[in-house]
Design a protein around this motif. Structure first.
Motif, short mmCIF file in Angstrom:
data_model
loop_
_atom_site.label_atom_id
_atom_site.label_comp_id
_atom_site.label_asym_id
_atom_site.label_seq_id
_atom_site.Cartn_x
_atom_site.Cartn_y
_atom_site.Cartn_z
N SER A 123 0.84 -1.20 0.00
CA SER A 123 0.00 0.00 0.00
C SER A 123 0.87 1.25 0.00
O SER A 123 0.56 2.24 -0.67
CB SER A 123 -0.92 -0.01 1.22
OG SER A 123 -1.79 -1.12 1.20
N LEU A 124 1.95 1.20 0.75
CA LEU A 124 2.90 2.32 0.77
C LEU A 124 3.53 2.48 -0.60
O LEU A 124 3.75 3.61 -1.08
CB LEU A 124 3.97 2.07 1.83
CG LEU A 124 4.78 3.27 2.33
CD1 LEU A 124 3.87 4.36 2.87
CD2 LEU A 124 5.76 2.81 3.42
N GLY A 125 3.81 1.37 -1.27
CA GLY A 125 4.36 1.42 -2.61
C GLY A 125 3.38 2.00 -3.61
O GLY A 125 3.75 2.80 -4.47
N VAL A 126 2.11 1.61 -3.50
CA VAL A 126 1.07 2.14 -4.39
C VAL A 126 0.95 3.65 -4.22
O VAL A 126 0.87 4.40 -5.20
CB VAL A 126 -0.28 1.46 -4.12
CG1 VAL A 126 -1.40 2.16 -4.90
CG2 VAL A 126 -0.22 -0.01 -4.51
N LEU A 133 2.19 9.31 -6.08
CA LEU A 133 2.81 10.61 -5.81
C LEU A 133 3.96 10.89 -6.76
O LEU A 133 4.11 12.02 -7.26
CB LEU A 133 3.30 10.65 -4.36
CG LEU A 133 2.22 10.57 -3.28
CD1 LEU A 133 2.86 10.56 -1.88
CD2 LEU A 133 1.24 11.73 -3.39
N ILE A 134 4.77 9.88 -7.03
CA ILE A 134 5.89 10.06 -7.96
C ILE A 134 5.37 10.36 -9.36
O ILE A 134 5.91 11.23 -10.07
CB ILE A 134 6.81 8.83 -7.97
CG1 ILE A 134 7.49 8.67 -6.61
CG2 ILE A 134 7.86 8.93 -9.08
CD1 ILE A 134 8.22 7.37 -6.44
N LEU A 163 12.67 0.54 -7.04
CA LEU A 163 12.21 -0.33 -5.97
C LEU A 163 11.39 0.47 -4.96
O LEU A 163 11.52 1.68 -4.84
CB LEU A 163 13.42 -0.97 -5.28
CG LEU A 163 14.35 -1.77 -6.21
CD1 LEU A 163 15.60 -2.22 -5.46
CD2 LEU A 163 13.62 -2.96 -6.81
N GLY A 164 10.55 -0.22 -4.22
CA GLY A 164 9.77 0.44 -3.18
C GLY A 164 8.51 1.13 -3.65
O GLY A 164 7.85 1.81 -2.87
N VAL A 165 8.16 0.97 -4.94
CA VAL A 165 6.94 1.60 -5.46
C VAL A 165 5.93 0.55 -5.93
O VAL A 165 4.96 0.89 -6.61
CB VAL A 165 7.25 2.59 -6.61
CG1 VAL A 165 8.09 3.74 -6.13
CG2 VAL A 165 7.92 1.88 -7.79
N ALA A 166 6.14 -0.69 -5.55
CA ALA A 166 5.24 -1.81 -5.89
C ALA A 166 5.15 -2.06 -7.38
O ALA A 166 4.27 -2.78 -7.83
CB ALA A 166 3.83 -1.56 -5.31
N LEU A 202 4.38 3.51 -13.40
CA LEU A 202 3.90 4.22 -12.22
C LEU A 202 2.38 4.35 -12.23
O LEU A 202 1.72 4.20 -11.19
CB LEU A 202 4.54 5.60 -12.14
CG LEU A 202 6.04 5.65 -11.82
CD1 LEU A 202 6.59 7.05 -12.03
CD2 LEU A 202 6.30 5.18 -10.39
N LEU A 203 1.80 4.61 -13.39
CA LEU A 203 0.35 4.71 -13.49
C LEU A 203 -0.32 3.34 -13.35
O LEU A 203 -1.42 3.23 -12.79
CB LEU A 203 -0.04 5.35 -14.83
CG LEU A 203 -1.54 5.50 -15.13
CD1 LEU A 203 -2.28 6.22 -14.00
CD2 LEU A 203 -1.76 6.22 -16.45
N GLU A 204 0.32 2.30 -13.84
CA GLU A 204 -0.26 0.96 -13.78
C GLU A 204 -0.40 0.47 -12.34
O GLU A 204 -1.35 -0.25 -12.03
CB GLU A 204 0.58 -0.02 -14.59
CG GLU A 204 0.15 -1.48 -14.53
CD GLU A 204 -1.26 -1.72 -15.05
OE1 GLU A 204 -1.83 -2.77 -14.71
OE2 GLU A 204 -1.79 -0.86 -15.80
N VAL A 205 0.50 0.85 -11.47
CA VAL A 205 0.46 0.35 -10.08
C VAL A 205 -0.84 0.74 -9.38
O VAL A 205 -1.57 -0.14 -8.90
CB VAL A 205 1.70 0.84 -9.30
CG1 VAL A 205 1.56 0.50 -7.81
CG2 VAL A 205 2.97 0.22 -9.85
#
Length: 472
Positions: free
Chosen positions: A100-103, A108-109, A247-250, A341-344
């Motif tokens: 969830s933190l990665g999502v 945000l990124i 890494l860390g963004v799921a 990033l958008l797909e996550v």
């Protein structure tokens, strides 16, 4: 179209090659082409580069494999994949916080990443206009003062409506691919654009080798001088290895959820991290020969790509053509990362709220546009706005830098640390062993890295991010 019988009926990659290209596209982005040369230039060249490669192998690759196997095992969005593995491991479902933190980080990124992508589009337009005026053989910006060339970026920053418009344009292109689905959009983009990216990167590197100071660049990037391997340099290299692989963004958990059971994740992860590292090194060999040939400094920091390099193209034969090809190449790299990033969050929304892909990706894109507009305006109309000014760490950061700081210094490394703890200590090791594609000594070494070396290294990144003067 999914790999037959391999993703539980979910849409998935049509082949291993498609997954590899998409995953490489996810990892390869502005961090390789912009951040790596800037970091290498600011941290003494060879010592930084060699330690960076070591960090990719010992830290980045193990975490990359850990994220991918979670996704492949769960065959769902990132949070649901963690919950499924936790349930089968008889662990708390609340471990899904790491995903969830990665999502949240990915969302945000995405919002400020598309702002930077808009800058790249702007330079494509600038060089195209210059190419029309000067022709293919002429140098870039003929007759213009170097100070005028370097002022292009500050001039863009001062134009709020243009910044927002470019952000919207870049986000719209990103949305186009994600809305079309995994196989019909993301995969098609990766299969066509990633080979084009590598073709342009290698071509411009060869151009720099013959027209620039290639030997000097090789010496600068690969000469190891032990006295330059200081604590701050090692931490910078460690941070670059972590951020370069996204890494860390799921992202890899999400992409792993579309991977078939017939794919060896260990070998595939090695290919992805190797390709990502190769791109970063080629980016240095692409940029520095051109910069050195023009007699410009290598330690220009973030301005290296958008100010120093356009100036360097001015003195090179065919500078306008090479300039536009270079920024088209950067655009491709930026797009493949923004699509991931958008797909996550899109994948999460589809599963959480049972919405269609078109609606889910549109809602995420609209949210990113709202935040991105504020990030774009933070360079001009909202320059004095400090959203987290009450927190000492972010007391002097504008909206753009706050989004960057919160994700890079807190959310991403914390999510990665939790991933290592979950995979290394909490999840059922038999399930992990069945997914990771390793055996024998390599398996034991990977488990040691995930359990001990990776969390400690990531903790160091987090501590330095929160207390930047601690190791200065």
């Amino acid at each position: 179209m999914a790999i037959t019988g391999s993703t539980g009926g979910r849409e998935g990659w049509s082949s291993r090659t498609a997954f590899v290209l998409a995953a490489i596209g996810s990892a390869v982005g502005l961090g390789n082409l912009w951040r790596f040369p800037a970091e290498a230039g600011n941290n003494g060249g060879g010592a930084f580069v060699l330690f960076y490669i070591l960090c990719v192998v010992l830290i980045g690759l193990p975490v990359l494999l850990a994220e991918t196997l979670i996704g492949r095992h769960g065959q769902s969005s990132a949070p649901e994949s963690v919950r499924r593995l936790a349930k089968e491991s008889r662990a708390s479902k609340h471990w899904d916080v790491l995903a969830s933190l990665g999502v949240l980080s990915a969302f945000l990124i995405l919002s400020f990443y598309c702002v930077v992508g808009g800058w790249v589009f702007y330079y494509v337009g600038i060089f195209f206009s210059d190419l029309v005026q000067t022709g293919i053989t002429g140098g870039a910006f003929e007759g213009r003062d170097p100070a005028e060339i370097e002022a292009l970026l500050p001039g863009l920053f001062g134009n709020g409506p243009l910044m927002v418009g470019l952000d919207l344009l870049f986000l719209a292109v990103t949305y186009f691919f994600v809305a079309r689905g995994v196989s019909g959009g993301i995969e098609v983009m990766a299969v066509w654009l990633m080979p084009a990216f590598f073709f342009l990167l290698i071509g411009i590197t060869i151009y720099g080798a013959f027209g620039g100071e290639f030997t000097e660049s090789l010496t600068y990037l690969f000469t190891f001088e032990p006295e330059k391997l200081t604590g701050p340099v090692m931490l910078a290299a460690l941070g670059q290895a972590f951020f370069s692989l996204s890494l860390g963004v799921a992202g890899m958990i999400t992409y792993g959820g579309y991977v078939g059971r017939n794919v060896n994740l260990a070998g595939t992860s090695a290919i992805i991290s190797g390709a990502d590292t190769a791109v970063a090194l080629l980016a240095g060999l692409c940029l520095f020969p051109i910069v050195f040939a023009a007699g410009l400094p290598a330690n220009a920091g973030p301005g290296l790509m958008f100010q120093t390099l356009p100036h360097a193209f001015q003195s090179m034969p065919g500078g306008s053509l090479v300039g536009i090809l270079f920024f088209i190449m950067v655009s491709v790299a930026a797009l493949t990362s923004s699509v991931a990033l958008l797909e996550v969050p899109t994948s999460w929304m589809i599963e959480k709220f049972k919405l269609t892909r078109i609606v889910s990706s549109a809602l995420v894109a609209l949210g990113a546009l709202a935040l991105g507009s504020l990030a774009a305006l933070s360079f001009n109309m909202l320059a004095d706005f400090r959203p987290l000014g009450f927190i000492p760490l972010f007391a002097e950061t504008n909206f753009f830098d706050t989004l960057d700081g919160v994700t890079a210094k807190l959310f991403m490394p914390i999510a990665a640390i939790l991933t290592c703890i979950f995979v290394g200590w909490i999840a059922d090791q038999k399930l992990i062993d069945s997914e990771n594609g390793l055996s024998g000594g390599l398996h034991l070494f990977w488990r040691f890295l995930v359990r001990w070396a990776c969390p400690l290294a990531l903790a160091a990144i987090t501590i330095v991010g929160i207390f930047p003067d601690l190791f200065a």
